[in-house]
Scaffold this active site. Structure first.
Site, short mmCIF file in Angstrom:
data_model
loop_
_atom_site.label_atom_id
_atom_site.label_comp_id
_atom_site.label_asym_id
_atom_site.label_seq_id
_atom_site.Cartn_x
_atom_site.Cartn_y
_atom_site.Cartn_z
N SER A 102 36.93 49.49 42.33
CA SER A 102 38.01 49.93 43.21
C SER A 102 37.64 51.10 44.10
CB SER A 102 39.26 50.27 42.39
OG SER A 102 39.00 51.33 41.50
N LYS A 109 47.42 55.08 39.48
CA LYS A 109 46.76 55.68 40.65
C LYS A 109 47.78 56.32 41.59
CE LYS A 109 42.88 52.43 40.58
NZ LYS A 109 42.26 51.26 41.22
#
Length: 489
Positions: free
Chosen positions: A388, A431
């Site tokens: 990611s 996140k």
């Protein structure tokens, strides 16, 4: 003789009577825990179906989330709400299959496994059984306990679970099994398939303040002998604690900090001082010393080769700064920061993409062979891996070769392909909460994650501007500050 005693004393048909009053159960769960709507909703659904049908196999629930979010403690509340016995068994570090399934009676010192032992000790065949830290099971030459748990946690098989010592089928179908884990990655797929996954997410700031006022402060006052003292903590003091002294997804360290303050006050009370003690934000430094953390965004400014990414860990979301620099050389690439193979591959993909598209971004092709490149992700002692960080690495390297600064007020996450496509990633909720804790207002997220974000609570997304992208070029257009362009305030 010992074997016969075990057979006789096992609760073959002894069941505790379930409390099936939904409103009362909801009140118990709400009183004991703030938030956690999904776990509470699932438990109430189970009780509603059992009330209508009368007989129902116990579900196998798996609570997954960062430490300190209430996974273990809610198990006790469930048992209390259902009026069942509660059993907790920690699986961390267990590496012997016999711990689960028991020893055969042919061995000296043979004994039953912990599942049967705990059920016998509690005396009922339908307790709430919590298997803690299922993601930390060990495995060695003595067997694989994860495989032994398959029979225990399979609703189709556990009505006739056979312990090697007892050597008779015992019905576990009425037991309500609850497992906990910080991460699903280390749980074998076959075992994960037997369980219903319920995610526990990080708490927002106002969640932590509510939990502190309703649960943590009263508990710590009682534990530190200050129940009758005139002590109170203002909201501003709690905000100071949460922002600058604890950086966590749960509330465990927040409770420790509050306890630390109360112990110092307890010393003052024991010395004969009299209150009241009204703790405000400017008092926190006196009790706990200087601030431990600062808001990452406050100390940053646009720089060449520095991009801000978002990372997921088993302990919540993290902010990840990617730094790139170059020096005269022959095109060698160094990647540091204790990165895993997947992240190193992402860095190589980013570099190859920029080399292949140098004309599109007006890059000097000679720069790729005239300079050595060094990519570093700070906190070098912390292992990092996963795809990611792809667009973060690409942005950092693009900024370096363009010699243009990167906007510091936008955080991003997304996997990148060799053709520049941005692919979806996981752990988005953690996140996003990490970005909010750090003070970011703008995020870049893959377009294919748009639907998954639509399921999030409005509280999580409030105050955020989310930009969805499907190609790296869109990311670079948003983040790279061209020489004649100033960042918007």
């Amino acid at each position: 003789r010992n074997y016969l005693e075990w057979i006789v004393n096992l609760p073959w048909t002894t069941y505790s009577k379930d409390r099936l009053d939904l409103k009362k159960i909801e009140r118990v769960l709400t009183k004991d825990h703030y938030g956690l709507e999904k776990p509470k909703e699932r438990i109430l659904e189970y009780i509603a179906v059992k009330k209508l049908k009368g007989q129902l196999k116990g579900p196998i629930l798996c609570f997954v989330g960062p430490p300190g979010t209430g996974k273990t403690s809610i198990g006790k509340s469930v048992a209390s709400a259902l009026n069942r016995k509660f059993i907790r068994m920690s699986l961390g570090g267990i590496h012997d299959e016999a711990e689960i399934r028991g020893h055969r009676r042919t061995y000296i010192g043979a004994m039953p496994g912990k599942i049967i032992t705990e059920i016998k000790r509690q005396g009922t065949a339908n307790p709430v059984f919590m298997l803690d830290e299922i993601d930390k099971l060990g495995r060695d030459f003595r067997g694989d306990p994860a495989s032994a748990l398959l029979e225990v946690l399979d609703p189709e098989q556990n009505n006739s679970f056979v312990d090697n010592y007892i050597n008779l089928p015992f019905d576990l179908s009425e037991v309500m099994f609850i497992t906990t884990a910080n991460s699903l990655e280390t749980i074998p797929p076959a075992l994960r398939d037997r369980m219903e996954i319920i995610e526990f997410t990080s708490y927002l700031e106002y969640d932590k303040i509510s939990i502190a006022k309703s649960y943590l402060i009263p508990r710590e006052l009682d534990d530190n002998g200050l129940k009758d003292a005139n002590v109170s903590i203002h909201k501003s003091a709690l905000q100071e604690l949460i922002r600058y002294y604890v950086r966590e997804a749960g509330v465990r360290n927040l409770q420790r900090r509050i306890g630390s303050i109360f112990r110092k006050i307890a010393r003052e009370v024991a010395s004969g001082e009299k209150g009241p003690w009204q703790i405000k934000n400017h008092d926190i430094q006196r009790y706990l010393g200087p601030r431990k953390y600062s808001l990452e965004l406050a100390n940053r400014k646009p720089e060449i080769g520095v991009a801000t990414g978002l990372a997921w860990t088993g302990y919540g979301g993290e902010i990840l700064f990617c730094e790139s620099t170059r020096m005269p050389g022959k095109g060698a690439v160094s990647i540091t920061g204790l990165l895993g193979e997947v992240m190193k591959e992402s860095a190589r993909i980013a570099l190859s993409y920029l080399k292949a598209n140098y004309a599109r971004y007006h890059l000097d092709p000679k720069a790729f062979t005239q300079y050595d490149i060094h990519v570093h992700l700070p906190s070098g002692a912390v292992p990092k891996d996963g795809p990611s960080a792809g667009i973060t690495l690409t942005t950092s390297l693009a900024s370096l070769f363009m010699q243009a600064k990167v906007r510091h007020d936008i955080a991003m996450t997304g996997e990148v392909t060799l053709l520049g496509k941005v692919l979806p990633v996981g752990g988005l909720k953690e996140k996003i909460l990490a970005a909010k804790r750090a003070g970011f207002k703008k995020l870049i997220i893959p377009e294919e994650n748009r639907e998954s974000i639509s399921d999030f609570d409005e509280d999580i997304l409030s105050g955020l501007e989310i930009n969805y992208v499907s190609d790296v070029s869109e990311v670079l257009d948003m983040l790279i500050i061209k020489p004649d362009r100033k960042p918007k305030k």
